[in-house]
Design a protein around this motif. Sequence first.
Motif, PDB file in Angstrom:
ATOM      1  N   ASN A 185     -76.738 -17.741  15.650  1.00 33.10           N
ATOM      2  CA  ASN A 185     -76.582 -16.313  15.959  1.00 33.10           C
ATOM      3  C   ASN A 185     -77.370 -15.918  17.204  1.00 33.10           C
ATOM      4  O   ASN A 185     -76.928 -15.074  17.984  1.00 33.10           O
ATOM      5  CB  ASN A 185     -77.046 -15.441  14.787  1.00 33.10           C
ATOM      6  CG  ASN A 185     -76.337 -15.815  13.517  1.00 33.10           C
ATOM      7  OD1 ASN A 185     -75.224 -16.330  13.558  1.00 33.10           O
ATOM      8  ND2 ASN A 185     -76.978 -15.588  12.390  1.00 33.10           N
TER       9      ASN A 185
ATOM     10  N   LYS B 263     -76.163 -12.356   8.661  1.00 32.86           N
ATOM     11  CA  LYS B 263     -74.728 -12.620   8.482  1.00 32.86           C
ATOM     12  C   LYS B 263     -74.364 -12.409   7.016  1.00 32.86           C
ATOM     13  O   LYS B 263     -75.120 -12.808   6.122  1.00 32.86           O
ATOM     14  CB  LYS B 263     -74.414 -14.062   8.875  1.00 32.86           C
ATOM     15  CG  LYS B 263     -74.519 -14.293  10.363  1.00 32.86           C
ATOM     16  CD  LYS B 263     -73.160 -14.170  11.025  1.00 32.86           C
ATOM     17  CE  LYS B 263     -73.324 -14.354  12.509  1.00 32.86           C
ATOM     18  NZ  LYS B 263     -72.306 -13.878  13.359  1.00 32.86           N
TER      19      LYS B 263
ATOM     20  N   SER C 103     -75.546 -17.095   5.017  1.00 33.05           N
ATOM     21  CA  SER C 103     -76.860 -16.824   5.617  1.00 33.05           C
ATOM     22  C   SER C 103     -77.970 -17.491   4.813  1.00 33.05           C
ATOM     23  O   SER C 103     -79.141 -17.304   5.087  1.00 33.05           O
ATOM     24  CB  SER C 103     -77.109 -15.320   5.681  1.00 33.05           C
ATOM     25  OG  SER C 103     -77.065 -14.798   4.374  1.00 33.05           O
TER      26      SER C 103
ATOM     27  N   SER D 283     -68.916 -22.231   7.956  1.00 32.70           N
ATOM     28  CA  SER D 283     -69.812 -21.642   8.949  1.00 32.70           C
ATOM     29  C   SER D 283     -69.775 -22.421  10.269  1.00 32.70           C
ATOM     30  O   SER D 283     -69.651 -21.838  11.342  1.00 32.70           O
ATOM     31  CB  SER D 283     -71.236 -21.611   8.386  1.00 32.70           C
ATOM     32  OG  SER D 283     -72.124 -21.085   9.317  1.00 32.70           O
TER      33      SER D 283
ATOM     34  N   ASN E 172     -66.670 -21.806  12.123  1.00 35.96           N
ATOM     35  CA  ASN E 172     -66.376 -20.377  12.357  1.00 35.96           C
ATOM     36  C   ASN E 172     -65.113 -19.905  11.673  1.00 35.96           C
ATOM     37  O   ASN E 172     -64.276 -19.250  12.269  1.00 35.96           O
ATOM     38  CB  ASN E 172     -66.225 -20.090  13.864  1.00 35.96           C
ATOM     39  CG  ASN E 172     -67.543 -20.200  14.574  1.00 35.96           C
ATOM     40  OD1 ASN E 172     -68.569 -19.728  14.085  1.00 35.96           O
ATOM     41  ND2 ASN E 172     -67.539 -20.875  15.717  1.00 35.96           N
TER      42      ASN E 172
END
Length: 333
Positions: A26, A183, A187, A255, A258
């Motif tokens: 991030n 997130k 997360s 994750s 994406n």
Amino acid sequence: MSKKIFSGVQPTGNLHLGNYLGAIKNFVELNNDKQNDCIFCVVDLHAITVKQDRDQLKNNIRETAATFIASGIDPAKSIIFNQSKVQAHSEGSWMLSCIAPMGWLNRMTQFKEKAGKDKEKASVGLYIYPILMASDILLYDTTHVPVGEDQKQHLELTRDIAQKFNKDFNCADFLKVPEPLIKKNFSRIMSLKDGSKKMSKSDPSDLSRINLTDSKDQIVNKIKRAKTDSFPIPNEEQKLNGRPEAENLLGIYSSISNQSMEKTLSQFGGKNFSDFKAQLAEILSNKISPISDEIKKLLNDKQYLDKALLEGARKAEEIAGKKIEEIKRIIGF
Ligand code: AMP
Ligand code: TRP
């Protein structure tokens, strides 16, 4: 409006996939948005709340900075520095510790976890650790703080401290109340060996985590040996309830690529874990190996790293030095 971003990572070695997916990935996205002013700090003062070896600490500071840069944070665009180089962090921490009531700190679950059974033996630094974190954030008029789920409570404390300071000294809006950037999904990355424990630098089993310095072979081996269950991969998210290890591996896949969990389940639903694990290991090593190679390259150029950190500290000092002077004036020094 431009965002002011601040976040920190402790130089305690073994930076892992949880740090990457929960935080550093991030940071890179925020760094890449031209509108943002970003500061990423190697929080070495936080690291010494538990005992550190001097030489190892030095290496870990460079390695954390190298990981930021290797992951895609550009030191020419974002400020990268180590906390101990900017005095205002320690000074601010003292002053804020005179604002924060002990009752607020007594609620911090991370202290309870880290101190373990014998709290009397934990350092005072470990206890007031969240106040130093508040100082880090508030000195830069930070608007947004990207972190993993485990830091949510510390950010709430930071917000409370800012508001209490502003009220106690009758200076509305002086300390900016920051927003967490956590997130919604993925997360909290869990251990590869136990889906109920978070992936952690300090887990004694190296097989519990993917380190950002792991080679391709190590990644393949760790994923192969990661704990799963004996059921096939489901088609629906709900069916992952009560299957923490399966949920974690599928979450990691989503994750890193994406995509949503729904998409991942539509890809792998009905299949068994061995096919899935092979693809997970492949995508992980494709993403992690270039970072790992770059970290190694950067660590061979200590002069470059030290210079980048020093330059970052100079820029940070300019901002934090001014703020701490204002804080002192408001307090009455
Ligand atoms: P630390 O290594 O404790 O300094 O953490 C650095 C950053 O990584 C923080 O933003 C943490 O919230 C994040 N982080 C650490 N462990 C995990 C994990 N297992 N899953 C997701 N984020 C994590
Ligand atoms: N406490 C954070 C962690 O362990 C690290 C940290 C220190 C931090 N200061 C910070 C994170 C300021 C965000 C902002 O992960």
